[in-house]
Design an enzyme around this catalytic site. Structure first.
Site, PDB file in Angstrom:
ATOM      1  N   LYS A 162     -48.647 -26.617  43.549  1.00 38.52           N
ATOM      2  CA  LYS A 162     -47.673 -27.189  43.355  1.00 38.52           C
ATOM      3  C   LYS A 162     -48.207 -28.604  43.607  1.00 38.52           C
ATOM      4  O   LYS A 162     -49.195 -28.880  44.506  1.00 38.52           O
ATOM      5  CB  LYS A 162     -46.460 -26.797  44.274  1.00 38.52           C
TER       6      LYS A 162
HETATM    7  N1  LIG Z   1     -38.338 -27.895  35.645  1.00 44.51           N
HETATM    8  C1  LIG Z   1     -38.623 -26.463  35.485  1.00 44.51           C
HETATM    9  O1  LIG Z   1     -38.998 -25.934  34.704  1.00 44.51           O
HETATM   10  C2  LIG Z   1     -38.294 -26.032  37.007  1.00 44.51           C
HETATM   11  C3  LIG Z   1     -37.530 -26.579  38.085  1.00 44.51           C
HETATM   12  N2  LIG Z   1     -37.280 -25.562  39.385  1.00 44.51           N
HETATM   13  C4  LIG Z   1     -36.521 -26.295  40.325  1.00 44.51           C
HETATM   14  O2  LIG Z   1     -35.086 -26.595  39.736  1.00 44.51           O
HETATM   15  C5  LIG Z   1     -34.873 -27.901  40.431  1.00 44.51           C
HETATM   16  C6  LIG Z   1     -34.499 -28.823  39.399  1.00 44.51           C
HETATM   17  O3  LIG Z   1     -35.670 -29.293  38.804  1.00 44.51           O
HETATM   18  P1  LIG Z   1     -35.334 -30.193  37.363  1.00 44.51           P
HETATM   19  O4  LIG Z   1     -33.910 -29.493  36.601  1.00 44.51           O
HETATM   20  O5  LIG Z   1     -36.877 -29.997  36.688  1.00 44.51           O
HETATM   21  O6  LIG Z   1     -35.380 -31.425  37.877  1.00 44.51           O
HETATM   22  P2  LIG Z   1     -34.929 -32.859  37.013  1.00 44.51           P
HETATM   23  O7  LIG Z   1     -35.591 -33.949  37.585  1.00 44.51           O
HETATM   24  O8  LIG Z   1     -34.671 -32.675  35.612  1.00 44.51           O
HETATM   25  O9  LIG Z   1     -33.421 -33.009  37.769  1.00 44.51           O
HETATM   26  C7  LIG Z   1     -32.803 -32.765  38.997  1.00 44.51           C
HETATM   27  C8  LIG Z   1     -31.343 -32.878  39.149  1.00 44.51           C
HETATM   28  O10 LIG Z   1     -30.950 -32.883  40.500  1.00 44.51           O
HETATM   29  C9  LIG Z   1     -30.062 -34.101  40.751  1.00 44.51           C
HETATM   30  N3  LIG Z   1     -30.240 -34.459  41.968  1.00 44.51           N
HETATM   31  C10 LIG Z   1     -31.239 -34.835  42.870  1.00 44.51           C
HETATM   32  N4  LIG Z   1     -30.888 -35.370  44.072  1.00 44.51           N
HETATM   33  C11 LIG Z   1     -29.613 -34.650  44.200  1.00 44.51           C
HETATM   34  C12 LIG Z   1     -28.857 -34.582  45.283  1.00 44.51           C
HETATM   35  N5  LIG Z   1     -28.882 -35.144  46.448  1.00 44.51           N
HETATM   36  N6  LIG Z   1     -27.427 -33.908  45.096  1.00 44.51           N
HETATM   37  C13 LIG Z   1     -27.111 -33.704  43.740  1.00 44.51           C
HETATM   38  N7  LIG Z   1     -27.947 -33.617  42.792  1.00 44.51           N
HETATM   39  C14 LIG Z   1     -29.218 -34.088  43.125  1.00 44.51           C
HETATM   40  C15 LIG Z   1     -30.598 -35.105  39.996  1.00 44.51           C
HETATM   41  O11 LIG Z   1     -29.800 -35.911  39.525  1.00 44.51           O
HETATM   42  C16 LIG Z   1     -30.863 -34.110  38.576  1.00 44.51           C
HETATM   43  O12 LIG Z   1     -29.702 -34.145  37.926  1.00 44.51           O
HETATM   44  C17 LIG Z   1     -36.190 -28.070  41.669  1.00 44.51           C
HETATM   45  O13 LIG Z   1     -35.637 -27.698  42.679  1.00 44.51           O
HETATM   46  C18 LIG Z   1     -37.151 -27.629  40.693  1.00 44.51           C
HETATM   47  O14 LIG Z   1     -38.195 -27.168  41.845  1.00 44.51           O
HETATM   48  C19 LIG Z   1     -37.643 -24.542  39.459  1.00 44.51           C
HETATM   49  C20 LIG Z   1     -38.529 -23.556  38.267  1.00 44.51           C
HETATM   50  C21 LIG Z   1     -38.845 -24.518  37.100  1.00 44.51           C
HETATM   51  O1  LIG Z   2     -44.035 -24.017  34.628  1.00 47.67           O
HETATM   52  C1  LIG Z   2     -44.555 -24.253  35.538  1.00 47.67           C
HETATM   53  O2  LIG Z   2     -45.786 -23.780  35.450  1.00 47.67           O
HETATM   54  C2  LIG Z   2     -44.322 -24.182  36.840  1.00 47.67           C
HETATM   55  C3  LIG Z   2     -42.719 -24.581  37.126  1.00 47.67           C
HETATM   56  C4  LIG Z   2     -42.620 -24.527  38.497  1.00 47.67           C
HETATM   57  O3  LIG Z   2     -43.025 -25.678  39.168  1.00 47.67           O
HETATM   58  C5  LIG Z   2     -41.754 -23.759  39.412  1.00 47.67           C
HETATM   59  O4  LIG Z   2     -41.350 -22.814  38.882  1.00 47.67           O
HETATM   60  O5  LIG Z   2     -41.319 -24.077  40.480  1.00 47.67           O
END
Ligand SMILES: NC(=O)C1=CN([C@@H]2O[C@H](COP(=O)(O)OP(=O)(O)OC[C@H]3O[C@@H](n4cnc5c(N)ncnc54)[C@H](O)[C@@H]3O)[C@@H](O)[C@H]2O)C=CC1
Ligand SMILES: O=C(O)CCC(=O)C(=O)O
Length: 411
Positions: free
Chosen positions: A102
């Protein structure tokens, strides 16, 4: 609780359940490599700004290390370490041929212009390009990053190593990204939720959901759950939170967020305090933003019967204990959000083969992997008489331990 302390605690519990050799246990915990770099860029106004970037490569026993890159002000070495370790167990639970890594940069992407973000991404890539690679470590998007960030990394990396689309996943489709990767984590959350509810004789339709975070993961999960007849009664993001007990019109909310960059001000619901999203009256709670948000402060107030961990490590071990006593069922992150890395794997395979799959194939394969992951975790729950988190941890840790020993590890 500190993210690394919490993750180590879950790992150690799993190691005890598996009866792992203590030296192997210690070796599995120590990261393969921790990288810390200073990234200095000229800002648009001509001044210089410095940011600290991290890449933690946790384990490569089962294959190249894999995991996202996060841009967020709270990125710190312990958190990146914890997230890298979680990737090792997650790729093993999904049974895809990867280890875990990561990365992150401590910055607020909302405060940087597009050209500043591009310069920052390119400098970070220059500092780590020798340590990542198609068969060593393959980054992907996480919070605060997306396909454009991956395009810049791909371009910068290719200046040193020749054109290498498979060095990152979650790329734009025009640069070899996979159809379905953008939606994959949210779609995986849907498939995992369906598998869990099915196990309890229930379906998505008619159930009330509250979702924290409306970015890539939260918005796709909301959209797909809405399409399946689930009622989304509360949503929050960094700008604010809204609720509507009759169900939020998700297509209208998506339009509002596209136009205004946040859920705040959406007229199809009543504004609520952002923190109260976690304790809203609902059947199923989906944290899809930050880590550690469900903790001993709020666990007793949670009303949901099921928690689907779309975010990474949203639940502290202390909260786990409280929720377990209350009979709340938690689908753990390393299973629930594994759809993203699973489709990243499909993207990498397509890049290496030079052959693009259609979206139906991607989504069908994703469903197969998510359903199998759930079934395998349930088997471990039976074997070790444990909850789903320990079922997932024992499954992941056991697969990594077996690979480590087979490769010639000796105490
Ligand atoms: N993007 C991916 O493919 C993956 C993401 N994740 C996890 O999912 C979670 C979200 O990631 P993404 O959607 O990719 O990020 P992103 O950056 O697209 O969205 C994050 C969201 O969380 C909100 N946010 C941030 N701080 C906040 C708070 N204090 N209270 C409420 N909302 C808040 C933001 O406004 C936004 O809507 C993270 O924990 C990430 O590690 C897990 C697996 C894969
Ligand atoms: O798509 C990936 O390789 C990693 C996604 C990721 O960072 C996660 O699953 O938390």
């Amino acid at each position: 609780m500190n993210a690394l302390v919490a993750t180590n605690r879950n790992f150690k519990l799993a190691a005890r359940l598996l009866g792992l050799d203590s030296k192997l246990e210690k070796s599995l915990l120590i990261p393969f490599r921790e990288i810390k770099v200073e990234c200095t860029i000229p800002k648009d106004d001509g001044t210089l700004a410095s940011f600290v970037g991290f890449r933690v490569q946790h384990d490569n026993a089962r294959g190249p290390m894999k995991g996202g890159i996060r841009y967020h002000p709270e990125v710190d070495p312990d958190e990146v370490n914890a997230l890298a370790q979680l990737m090792t167990w997650k790729t093993a639970v999904a049974n895809i041929p990867y280890g875990g890594a990561k990365g992150g940069i401590g910055c607020n992407p909302g405060d940087l212009s597009r050209s500043e973000l591009e310069r920052l991404t390119r400098v970070f890539t220059q500092k780590i390009h020798d340590l990542i690679g198609i068969h060593t470590d393959v980054p992907a998007p996480d919070m605060g990053t997306g396909p454009q960030t991956m395009a810049w990394i791909l371009d910068e990396y290719s200046k040193f190593h020749g054109y290498s689309p498979a060095v990152v996943t979650g790329k734009p489709i025009d640069l070899g990204g996979s159809l379905g990767r953008d939606a994959a984590t949210g779609r995986g959350v849907l498939f995992a939720t369906e598998a869990l509810l099915n196990d309890h004789g229930k379906t998505i339709a008619g159930h009330r959901f509250a979702i924290q975070g409306f970015g890539n993961v939260g918005s796709w999960a909301a959209q797909l759950i809405h399409e399946k007849g689930g009622k989304i009664v509360a949503v929050s993001d960094i700008t604010g939170a809204i609720k509507n007990s009759k169900g939020i019109d998700i297509p209208s909310l998506l339009k509002h967020v596209k136009e205004t960059r946040g859920v705040k001000g959406f007229h199809g619901g009543d504004p609520i305090d952002a923190k109260s999203i976690l304790v809203e009256d609902c059947d199923i709670l989906i944290p899809a933003a930050l880590g550690g948000v469900i903790n001993r402060e709020n666990a007793n107030e949670i009303k949901a019967k099921f928690i689907i961990e779309a975010a990474n490590h949203p639940t502290d071990p202390e909260a786990d204990e409280i929720l377990s006593k209350k009979g709340v069922v938690i689908l753990p992150d390393i299973l629930a959000n594994s759809g993203g890395v699973t489709v990243s794997y499909f993207e990498w395979v397509q890049n290496i083969q030079g052959f693009m799959w259609d979206e139906e194939k991607v989504n069908d394969e994703l469903k197969t992997y998510m359903t199998k992951g759930f079934k395998d975790v349930k088997e471990m729950c039976k074997t070790h008489n444990c909850d789903l988190r320990m079922g997932a941890f024992t499954l992941g840790v056991n697969r990594v331990a077996r690979a480590t020993v087979l490769r010639g590890w000796e105490a």
